[in-house]
Motif scaffolding. Structure first.
Motif, PDB file in Angstrom:
ATOM      1  N   ASP A 160       0.839  -1.200   0.000  1.00 44.09           N
ATOM      2  CA  ASP A 160       0.000   0.000   0.000  1.00 44.09           C
ATOM      3  C   ASP A 160       0.871   1.247   0.000  1.00 44.09           C
ATOM      4  O   ASP A 160       1.426   1.626   1.035  1.00 44.09           O
ATOM      5  N   TRP A 161       1.006   1.882  -1.169  1.00 42.86           N
ATOM      6  CA  TRP A 161       1.882   3.054  -1.227  1.00 42.86           C
ATOM      7  C   TRP A 161       1.361   4.205  -0.380  1.00 42.86           C
ATOM      8  O   TRP A 161       2.144   5.036   0.111  1.00 42.86           O
ATOM      9  N   ARG A 162       0.051   4.269  -0.182  1.00 44.82           N
ATOM     10  CA  ARG A 162      -0.485   5.352   0.645  1.00 44.82           C
ATOM     11  C   ARG A 162      -0.025   5.232   2.101  1.00 44.82           C
ATOM     12  O   ARG A 162       0.136   6.250   2.786  1.00 44.82           O
ATOM     13  N   SER A 163       0.199   4.024   2.550  1.00 45.91           N
ATOM     14  CA  SER A 163       0.705   3.859   3.921  1.00 45.91           C
ATOM     15  C   SER A 163       2.121   4.395   4.046  1.00 45.91           C
ATOM     16  O   SER A 163       2.517   4.873   5.118  1.00 45.91           O
ATOM     17  N   VAL A 164       2.880   4.339   2.956  1.00 44.69           N
ATOM     18  CA  VAL A 164       4.222   4.911   2.954  1.00 44.69           C
ATOM     19  C   VAL A 164       4.139   6.433   3.024  1.00 44.69           C
ATOM     20  O   VAL A 164       4.816   7.083   3.827  1.00 44.69           O
ATOM     21  N   VAL A 165       3.297   7.002   2.182  1.00 43.68           N
ATOM     22  CA  VAL A 165       3.139   8.449   2.123  1.00 43.68           C
ATOM     23  C   VAL A 165       2.611   9.015   3.444  1.00 43.68           C
ATOM     24  O   VAL A 165       3.046  10.079   3.908  1.00 43.68           O
ATOM     25  N   ASP A 166       1.678   8.307   4.075  1.00 38.54           N
ATOM     26  CA  ASP A 166       1.028   8.811   5.278  1.00 38.54           C
ATOM     27  C   ASP A 166       1.792   8.535   6.563  1.00 38.54           C
ATOM     28  O   ASP A 166       1.455   9.086   7.615  1.00 38.54           O
ATOM     29  N   SER A 167       2.814   7.698   6.505  1.00 41.40           N
ATOM     30  CA  SER A 167       3.518   7.288   7.722  1.00 41.40           C
ATOM     31  C   SER A 167       4.332   8.426   8.333  1.00 41.40           C
ATOM     32  O   SER A 167       5.081   9.124   7.643  1.00 41.40           O
ATOM     33  N   ASP A 168       4.226   8.554   9.654  1.00 37.45           N
ATOM     34  CA  ASP A 168       5.058   9.521  10.378  1.00 37.45           C
ATOM     35  C   ASP A 168       6.492   9.042  10.507  1.00 37.45           C
ATOM     36  O   ASP A 168       7.355   9.786  10.986  1.00 37.45           O
ATOM     37  N   GLU A 169       6.735   7.787  10.090  1.00 43.48           N
ATOM     38  CA  GLU A 169       8.076   7.208  10.191  1.00 43.48           C
ATOM     39  C   GLU A 169       8.860   7.319   8.890  1.00 43.48           C
ATOM     40  O   GLU A 169       9.917   6.709   8.760  1.00 43.48           O
ATOM     41  N   ILE A 170       8.331   8.070   7.935  1.00 43.21           N
ATOM     42  CA  ILE A 170       8.983   8.251   6.635  1.00 43.21           C
ATOM     43  C   ILE A 170       9.235   9.734   6.393  1.00 43.21           C
ATOM     44  O   ILE A 170       8.343  10.565   6.574  1.00 43.21           O
ATOM     45  N   ASP A 171      10.467  10.063   5.972  1.00 40.75           N
ATOM     46  CA  ASP A 171      10.835  11.444   5.656  1.00 40.75           C
ATOM     47  C   ASP A 171      10.871  11.709   4.156  1.00 40.75           C
ATOM     48  O   ASP A 171      10.668  12.841   3.723  1.00 40.75           O
ATOM     49  N   LEU A 172      11.170  10.689   3.365  1.00 43.44           N
ATOM     50  CA  LEU A 172      11.344  10.859   1.922  1.00 43.44           C
ATOM     51  C   LEU A 172      10.698   9.693   1.193  1.00 43.44           C
ATOM     52  O   LEU A 172      10.865   8.532   1.593  1.00 43.44           O
ATOM     53  N   VAL A 173       9.993  10.004   0.117  1.00 45.37           N
ATOM     54  CA  VAL A 173       9.376   8.984  -0.730  1.00 45.37           C
ATOM     55  C   VAL A 173      10.127   8.940  -2.056  1.00 45.37           C
ATOM     56  O   VAL A 173      10.253   9.962  -2.746  1.00 45.37           O
ATOM     57  N   ASP A 174      10.630   7.760  -2.388  1.00 48.10           N
ATOM     58  CA  ASP A 174      11.380   7.525  -3.614  1.00 48.10           C
ATOM     59  C   ASP A 174      10.468   6.770  -4.582  1.00 48.10           C
ATOM     60  O   ASP A 174      10.060   5.639  -4.307  1.00 48.10           O
ATOM     61  N   ILE A 175      10.158   7.385  -5.736  1.00 46.56           N
ATOM     62  CA  ILE A 175       9.175   6.844  -6.668  1.00 46.56           C
ATOM     63  C   ILE A 175       9.892   6.187  -7.848  1.00 46.56           C
ATOM     64  O   ILE A 175      10.507   6.866  -8.673  1.00 46.56           O
ATOM     65  N   CYS A 176       9.788   4.856  -7.921  1.00 41.80           N
ATOM     66  CA  CYS A 176      10.448   4.077  -8.975  1.00 41.80           C
ATOM     67  C   CYS A 176       9.433   3.257  -9.765  1.00 41.80           C
ATOM     68  O   CYS A 176       9.731   2.145 -10.214  1.00 41.80           O
ATOM     69  N   THR A 177       8.244   3.795  -9.939  1.00 42.31           N
ATOM     70  CA  THR A 177       7.149   3.106 -10.612  1.00 42.31           C
ATOM     71  C   THR A 177       7.034   3.569 -12.065  1.00 42.31           C
ATOM     72  O   THR A 177       7.658   4.565 -12.460  1.00 42.31           O
ATOM     73  N   PRO A 178       6.208   2.888 -12.881  1.00 47.53           N
ATOM     74  CA  PRO A 178       5.938   3.394 -14.232  1.00 47.53           C
ATOM     75  C   PRO A 178       5.324   4.794 -14.202  1.00 47.53           C
ATOM     76  O   PRO A 178       4.745   5.229 -13.195  1.00 47.53           O
ATOM     77  N   GLY A 179       5.441   5.493 -15.331  1.00 50.20           N
ATOM     78  CA  GLY A 179       5.085   6.905 -15.393  1.00 50.20           C
ATOM     79  C   GLY A 179       3.649   7.240 -15.071  1.00 50.20           C
ATOM     80  O   GLY A 179       3.351   8.359 -14.619  1.00 50.20           O
ATOM     81  N   ASP A 180       2.732   6.296 -15.291  1.00 52.78           N
ATOM     82  CA  ASP A 180       1.322   6.621 -15.069  1.00 52.78           C
ATOM     83  C   ASP A 180       0.971   6.798 -13.605  1.00 52.78           C
ATOM     84  O   ASP A 180      -0.118   7.273 -13.285  1.00 52.78           O
ATOM     85  N   THR A 181       1.874   6.447 -12.690  1.00 61.23           N
ATOM     86  CA  THR A 181       1.612   6.596 -11.253  1.00 61.23           C
ATOM     87  C   THR A 181       2.426   7.707 -10.605  1.00 61.23           C
ATOM     88  O   THR A 181       2.220   8.006  -9.429  1.00 61.23           O
TER      89      THR A 181
END
Length: 397
Positions: A64-85
């Motif tokens: 669940d990528w939203r859990s990564v984005v919403d987590s207070d334990e994450i400072d940076l999100v690294d996006i390595c997915t296809p372009g449509d996302t």
């Protein structure tokens, strides 16, 4: 922020593996004010992302990528997915106050890229940083190339000549993977590899592409649908076919705002060429040439030398004085592809720690997107096409 920079990465395939190598290595090679912590990796398959976390060195995993984005334990999100996302994940991460590293090209459309650049500009006012991952900027020979141009060593640039040649889809039985579907990839060779040489040439010259005249071609217009099990194995005779909806090759002429003229070629049908990225600059006082298949070298021609002494000189870019190289090995000991990603995250960590804007920014990546868009419009209409301004009104919000 804690001493750790807690990273959550979305996607774990080719680029995910390359980025993981960078996050694992960067603090071992460079003395940095923050320590990258590989907190969580995200992917669609629970089993596969669990295996990837173990193999690549991530502390945890999720589907669940939203859990990564919403987590207070994450400072940076690294996006390595296809372009449509890219747009959806990046916009959510910036809104949540997370720094963002996003693979290239920034988005699948100019509208998405404008929205992302606007969101990054808003986030910047709150100390949140965003960078697009054009890794070839971080090859030491390329960085040296830029330094020599900026120092005036080749004078006024007149010609830019860039090509990026691959051959991995020459076989017409190669399956219809996601990179061959416009709704996922955005474009074909143009966005996949052409974007790299657009960014790289603008970076080393300090000039911006203002107009293009282009053609694109799709040589194989239908391919076997990939097998459900592997997603990569080509189907046999009688297989169901699907339409290829992207370009196989893109070629274009360009004008740059500093007066230079340029040629660009990007193809995945150059039989025998595996990852052949080459850039040459011709100036009034000399020339520079870089070939990624000889990535530790830079060719320099100094036309100010006496005629009897002129000729292309091969510089082995492994000295401690060369960009990034002091972190690695004694002179003459070569580095590889993966080091460009380590340099990339090194620069991003430094920017975050010092409150600086990293480059290329989302605004820089938007400008590349505008060039790609102009190429597509020119190829469709058969005429010189101006590149739209990145300064046009962005979406409100």
């Amino acid at each position: 922020m804690s001493q750790d920079l807690r990273v959550g990465m979305v996607g774990y395939a080719f680029m995910g593996a390359a980025h993981s190598q960078a996050w694992r290595t960067v603090n071992h090679a460079f003395d940095l004010p923050l320590r990258a912590r590989m907190s969580v990796v995200c992917g669609r398959s629970a089993d596969q992302v669990a295996d990837a976390a173990t193999k690549l060195g991530w502390d945890g995993h999720t589907t669940d990528w939203r859990s990564v984005v919403d987590s207070d334990e994450i400072d940076l999100v690294d996006i390595c997915t296809p372009g449509d996302t890219h747009a959806e994940i990046a916009l959510a991460a910036l809104a949540a106050g997370k720094h963002v590293l996003c693979e290239k090209p920034l988005a699948n459309s100019v509208a998405e890229a404008r929205e992302m650049a606007a969101a990054a500009a808003r986030a910047q006012t709150h100390g949140v940083r965003a960078m697009c991952a054009y890794n070839y900027r971080r090859v030491p020979a390329v960085a040296l190339m830029r330094e020599l141009v900026a120092a005036g060593r080749i004078g006024t640039i007149r010609h830019v000549r860039a090509s990026y040649l691959q051959d991995w889809i020459v076989d017409p039985q190669f399956p219809l993977v996601w990179r061959l579907r416009k709704e996922i990839a955005g474009s074909g060779a143009l966005g996949d590899i052409g974007a790299h040489i657009v960014d790289l040439t603008q970076y080393v010259t300090g000039q911006t592409i203002t107009a293009v005249s282009a053609l694109t071609e799709t040589f194989v217009r239908s391919r076997p649908l990939p097998s459900a099990s592997s997603g990569l194995s080509a189907a046999g005779n009688g297989a169901t076919l699907g339409d290829v909806t992207v370009d196989d090759a893109a070629l274009f002429l360009a004008r740059l705002d500093g007066g230079a003229v340029a040629t660009y070629e990007a193809t995945r049908f150059a039989t025998g060429r595996k990852n052949a990225l080459r850039v040459e600059l011709n100036g009034s006082l000399g020339s520079l040439a870089f070939d990624f298949e000889r990535m530790n070298e830079l060719e320099v021609y100094d036309a100010t030398q006496p005629a009897a002494e002129q000729g292309f000189t091969r510089i082995l870019v492994t000295e401690g004085e060369h960009p990034y190289m002091a972190a690695w090995w004694p002179p003459g000991h070569l580095i590889g592809y993966e080091h460009s990603f380590t340099h990339e995250v090194r620069d991003l960590i430094e920017a975050i720690a010092t409150g600086q804007d990293p480059a290329p920014s989302f605004a820089d990546a938007l400008q590349v997107q505008l060039v790609l868009d102009a190429v597509e419009r020119s190829a469709a209409g058969g005429a010189w096409t101006e590149v739209e301004s990145a300064l046009e009104a962005s979406p409100a919000g």
